[in-house]
Design a protein around this motif. Sequence first.
Motif: not given
Length: 247
Positions: A18-28, A122-127, A143-154
């Motif tokens: 559920l993660g991403m490499t770029e943040l939506p502009k709204s976060i700023y 991160s799921p990406h290989k580091i270089s 419920k979505k936030n619980i899914e996010i935390v579980n995704d971080i744990w995974k």
Amino acid sequence: MFRNLFKNRASTKYPIGLGMTELPKSIYKGKQPITSKDFKVYVNDHFATKIKEIGFKGRDFNYYREQEDYIECVNFWTYKVGGAIQVDLMIKFKGIKYPDEENEIKPRFVKQENAEFIRRLSPHKISNNSINVWFWIFNENPKKNIEIVNDIWKLFESCGMDFFNEFKNHQEYVRKVETKDYMNFADFYTKRISGKFEIGVVYFLFRYWEKYGDNSKATEFAKKGIEIAKEKEYLEYKTEFKKHINT
């Protein structure tokens, strides 16, 4: 902290989730509907419970587990206003005190600025010459936030633990760092922009090999330290490097 300055699109064996490499502009744009304080509740209820089962201590956004020679740390990083979060994995070696530190850092106070090795979860290989940027965006639906935390744990359970497992034979891992190209070692990348910078990396490698009995490697890094310690604020470091060489 959350600017996507570097992109890493390498393939990976880990699920993207559920993660991403770029943040939506709204976060700023200032205050967010879900704050860091709000999100801590989900972390404590769902991540903390799981990580404590494998021997970590802590709560909220900071967790640590002590091994014989080093401390493993998991730190969540977020804006005070909320909106999104990223996770850093860190290794801090015991028994190595820096010239500008009065006391050795205690496990619960290990942060990005004083850890020796840092890997972004991160799921990406580091270089080399890149930094893994991976964010989770808070959701107004609990419920979505619980899914996010579980995704971080995974993701932590898979590639996060892979990182920590590298240090089970830490001398073999640290030996991969060479004098000619140490700042391009991927786990030191953030040292270019935070913490003790290059001088801290060299000092650690010098003290590490001195502590673990490879005088040749310790001397090699001590000489490199003298070479780069030109600024006045590094005189204490330079003194330690010279003391070793002259012994």
